[in-house]
Design a protein around this motif. Structure first.
Motif, PDB file in Angstrom:
ATOM      1  N   LYS A  49     -24.572   9.883  -4.458  1.00  0.00           N
ATOM      2  CA  LYS A  49     -25.372   8.723  -4.887  1.00  0.00           C
ATOM      3  C   LYS A  49     -24.553   7.778  -5.757  1.00  0.00           C
ATOM      4  O   LYS A  49     -24.813   6.581  -5.790  1.00  0.00           O
ATOM      5  N   GLU A  50     -23.564   8.324  -6.472  1.00  0.00           N
ATOM      6  CA  GLU A  50     -22.689   7.505  -7.320  1.00  0.00           C
ATOM      7  C   GLU A  50     -21.542   6.873  -6.528  1.00  0.00           C
ATOM      8  O   GLU A  50     -20.677   6.221  -7.100  1.00  0.00           O
ATOM      9  N   GLY A  51     -21.506   7.108  -5.203  1.00  0.00           N
ATOM     10  CA  GLY A  51     -20.480   6.492  -4.363  1.00  0.00           C
ATOM     11  C   GLY A  51     -19.271   7.366  -4.092  1.00  0.00           C
ATOM     12  O   GLY A  51     -18.280   6.886  -3.545  1.00  0.00           O
ATOM     13  N   TRP A  52     -19.322   8.632  -4.467  1.00  0.00           N
ATOM     14  CA  TRP A  52     -18.208   9.540  -4.205  1.00  0.00           C
ATOM     15  C   TRP A  52     -18.275  10.043  -2.765  1.00  0.00           C
ATOM     16  O   TRP A  52     -19.337  10.104  -2.155  1.00  0.00           O
ATOM     17  N   SER A  53     -17.117  10.435  -2.244  1.00  0.00           N
ATOM     18  CA  SER A  53     -17.046  11.048  -0.922  1.00  0.00           C
ATOM     19  C   SER A  53     -15.953  12.113  -0.941  1.00  0.00           C
ATOM     20  O   SER A  53     -15.194  12.244  -1.905  1.00  0.00           O
ATOM     21  N   TYR A  54     -15.889  12.858   0.150  1.00  0.00           N
ATOM     22  CA  TYR A  54     -14.889  13.924   0.247  1.00  0.00           C
ATOM     23  C   TYR A  54     -13.480  13.340   0.281  1.00  0.00           C
ATOM     24  O   TYR A  54     -13.228  12.309   0.911  1.00  0.00           O
ATOM     25  N   GLY A  55     -12.575  14.021  -0.394  1.00  0.00           N
ATOM     26  CA  GLY A  55     -11.149  13.722  -0.311  1.00  0.00           C
ATOM     27  C   GLY A  55     -10.402  15.015  -0.578  1.00  0.00           C
ATOM     28  O   GLY A  55     -10.859  15.840  -1.363  1.00  0.00           O
ATOM     29  N   PRO A  56      -9.280  15.247   0.081  1.00  0.00           N
ATOM     30  CA  PRO A  56      -8.556  16.505  -0.084  1.00  0.00           C
ATOM     31  C   PRO A  56      -8.051  16.729  -1.515  1.00  0.00           C
ATOM     32  O   PRO A  56      -7.834  17.867  -1.928  1.00  0.00           O
ATOM     33  N   GLU A  57      -7.889  15.638  -2.269  1.00  0.00           N
ATOM     34  CA  GLU A  57      -7.506  15.721  -3.679  1.00  0.00           C
ATOM     35  C   GLU A  57      -8.447  14.842  -4.483  1.00  0.00           C
ATOM     36  O   GLU A  57      -8.868  13.780  -4.017  1.00  0.00           O
ATOM     37  N   ARG A  58      -8.748  15.284  -5.708  1.00  0.00           N
ATOM     38  CA  ARG A  58      -9.639  14.495  -6.548  1.00  0.00           C
ATOM     39  C   ARG A  58      -8.956  13.195  -6.970  1.00  0.00           C
ATOM     40  O   ARG A  58      -7.804  13.186  -7.363  1.00  0.00           O
ATOM     41  N   SER A  59      -9.723  12.122  -6.868  1.00  0.00           N
ATOM     42  CA  SER A  59      -9.254  10.818  -7.321  1.00  0.00           C
ATOM     43  C   SER A  59     -10.449  10.106  -7.946  1.00  0.00           C
ATOM     44  O   SER A  59     -11.359   9.666  -7.227  1.00  0.00           O
ATOM     45  N   ASP A  60     -10.448  10.007  -9.279  1.00  0.00           N
ATOM     46  CA  ASP A  60     -11.535   9.314  -9.957  1.00  0.00           C
ATOM     47  C   ASP A  60     -11.545   7.837  -9.583  1.00  0.00           C
ATOM     48  O   ASP A  60     -12.610   7.246  -9.410  1.00  0.00           O
ATOM     49  N   ALA A  61     -10.380   7.241  -9.438  1.00  0.00           N
ATOM     50  CA  ALA A  61     -10.288   5.819  -9.105  1.00  0.00           C
ATOM     51  C   ALA A  61     -10.898   5.527  -7.737  1.00  0.00           C
ATOM     52  O   ALA A  61     -11.582   4.522  -7.552  1.00  0.00           O
ATOM     53  N   ASP A  62     -10.671   6.422  -6.773  1.00  0.00           N
ATOM     54  CA  ASP A  62     -11.181   6.229  -5.409  1.00  0.00           C
ATOM     55  C   ASP A  62     -12.515   6.936  -5.177  1.00  0.00           C
ATOM     56  O   ASP A  62     -13.065   6.867  -4.073  1.00  0.00           O
ATOM     57  N   ARG A  63     -12.988   7.630  -6.193  1.00  0.00           N
ATOM     58  CA  ARG A  63     -14.235   8.412  -6.095  1.00  0.00           C
ATOM     59  C   ARG A  63     -14.187   9.390  -4.919  1.00  0.00           C
ATOM     60  O   ARG A  63     -15.080   9.433  -4.081  1.00  0.00           O
TER      61      ARG A  63
END
Length: 108
Positions: A49-63
């Motif tokens: 809901k906050e706009g995050w999606s899956y990514g193989p590595e965490r990236s706060d900038a890219d959510r």
């Protein structure tokens, strides 16, 4: 609890209830796992809901976050984290004097 540091900034010090002496019945094992799964689902729903999606590595900038996957696809260390949240919640409930029993099942 908040305390002030030497520079006048507040510092939060967590003070959870001491539930270390609470033994959970083995019958709550299934409930613990169901709660852990639910904890993950609620967390993931909030992130999405906050706009995050899956990514193989965490990236706060890219959510992006590697844990935005189904519970069963999480690394065991992440599932253990959610299980500990569930266990501590159940321990607190029991320490406060509440009984936990499944509907339709008579206590033996």
């Amino acid at each position: 609890m908040l305390i002030l540091t030497e520079m006048g900034q507040s510092q939060y010090i967590p003070r959870p209830a001491d539930t270390s002496g609470v033994e959970l019945p083995a019958a709550l094992g299934e409930l613990t796992e169901l709660l852990a799964r639910h904890v993950h689902e609620v967390w993931a729903q909030g992130r999405i809901k906050e706009g995050w999606s899956y990514g193989p590595e965490r990236s706060d900038a890219d959510r992006r976050h590697p844990c935005l996957v189904a519970y069963e696809d999480l690394p065991e260390s992440e599932r253990d984290y959610d299980r500990q949240t569930a266990v501590q919640t159940l321990r607190l409930i029991v320490s406060l004097g509440y009984d936990i029993e499944k509907k339709g099942v008579e206590a033996s």
